[in-house]
Design a protein around this motif. Structure first.
Motif, PDB file in Angstrom:
ATOM      1  N   TRP A  51     -17.286  -5.952  60.164  1.00 21.53           N
ATOM      2  CA  TRP A  51     -18.297  -6.884  59.938  1.00 21.53           C
ATOM      3  C   TRP A  51     -18.081  -7.708  59.031  1.00 21.53           C
ATOM      4  O   TRP A  51     -18.547  -9.008  59.213  1.00 21.53           O
ATOM      5  N   TRP A  52     -17.237  -7.808  58.053  1.00 20.34           N
ATOM      6  CA  TRP A  52     -16.972  -9.085  57.140  1.00 20.34           C
ATOM      7  C   TRP A  52     -16.032 -10.040  58.066  1.00 20.34           C
ATOM      8  O   TRP A  52     -16.409 -11.170  57.898  1.00 20.34           O
ATOM      9  N   TRP A  53     -15.328  -9.404  58.718  1.00 21.21           N
ATOM     10  CA  TRP A  53     -14.383 -10.033  59.701  1.00 21.21           C
ATOM     11  C   TRP A  53     -15.295 -10.954  60.508  1.00 21.21           C
ATOM     12  O   TRP A  53     -15.218 -12.184  60.963  1.00 21.21           O
ATOM     13  N   LEU A  54     -16.334 -10.154  61.352  1.00 20.04           N
ATOM     14  CA  LEU A  54     -17.150 -10.722  62.387  1.00 20.04           C
ATOM     15  C   LEU A  54     -18.024 -11.896  61.815  1.00 20.04           C
ATOM     16  O   LEU A  54     -18.161 -12.995  62.431  1.00 20.04           O
ATOM     17  N   GLN A  55     -18.513 -11.769  60.388  1.00 14.57           N
ATOM     18  CA  GLN A  55     -19.203 -12.903  59.790  1.00 14.57           C
ATOM     19  C   GLN A  55     -18.405 -14.114  59.715  1.00 14.57           C
ATOM     20  O   GLN A  55     -18.708 -15.288  60.046  1.00 14.57           O
TER      21      GLN A  55
END
Length: 195
Positions: A51-55
């Motif tokens: 989720w950090w990557w997607l953000q």
């Protein structure tokens, strides 16, 4: 618009409804919506490296590279060997004009996965964008060595050989490209002849 392979891979690790939403957001290029989705997930659980990557990915698509770098770094604190995150971090560092940090991030991706054709290709493209075909060449060669089906790597290899005056090797690389993408090979060959 097709979904990028990285986003498609990400979507395989979430429930079907969330996966559909992510794919839909990318197809619409709704980067604020994608960032909001990632942020909502992170508010529930901040330990999800994906989720950090997607953000970060959504922020980078909005040219908010400094914020994207922060998201990617957070993802790497949780999952320090993730190749896609290192490559994404390198691209955002490059967009911020931090070439040295970009090269370090590409290098870390390769230390974590030394046989990564994608990482070699990304590093080669970095050098080409910075006008250094001599440094790009060995990285293009490694890219096609690990994945001979990457037309983009063959294209870059032929172009780098051309720029360094290695015409015989350029023609060999063009033949490799021609097997995968004859139209691109024809276009590149015309470009070489017109100069």
């Amino acid at each position: 618009m097709a979904v990028t392979p990285t986003v498609a891979a990400f979507a395989r690790h979430v429930d079907q409804g969330t996966a559909r939403r992510i794919v839909e957001l990318e197809q619409k290029q709704d980067w604020p919506g994608m960032a909001a989705l990632a942020q909502a997930q992170l508010q529930r659980d901040a330990t999800g490296a994906n989720w950090w990557w997607l953000q970060g990915y959504a922020l980078a698509r909005q040219d908010q590279h400094a914020a994207a770098v922060e998201s990617y770094q957070q993802a790497l604190r949780i999952s320090p060997e993730d190749e896609d995150t290192w490559l994404s971090l390198a691209q955002s560092q490059d967009a911020l004009g931090r070439s040295d940090l970009a090269v370090r991030a590409y290098g870390q991706a390769l230390r974590n996965r030394p046989e990564s054709a994608q990482a070699y290709l990304a590093l080669a493209e970095h050098y080409m964008q910075h006008g250094d075909p001599d440094r790009a060449l060995p990285n293009y060669r490694e890219s096609v060595r690990y994945d001979g089906y990457l037309a983009q790597a063959w294209y870059g290899l032929a172009n780098a050989y051309n720029l360094t005056g290695q015409n015989e090797r350029r023609d060999e690389a063009l033949q490799g490209l021609r097997k995968l993408d004859p139209a691109a090979a024809d276009q590149l060959e015309k470009q070489f002849r017109s100069k």
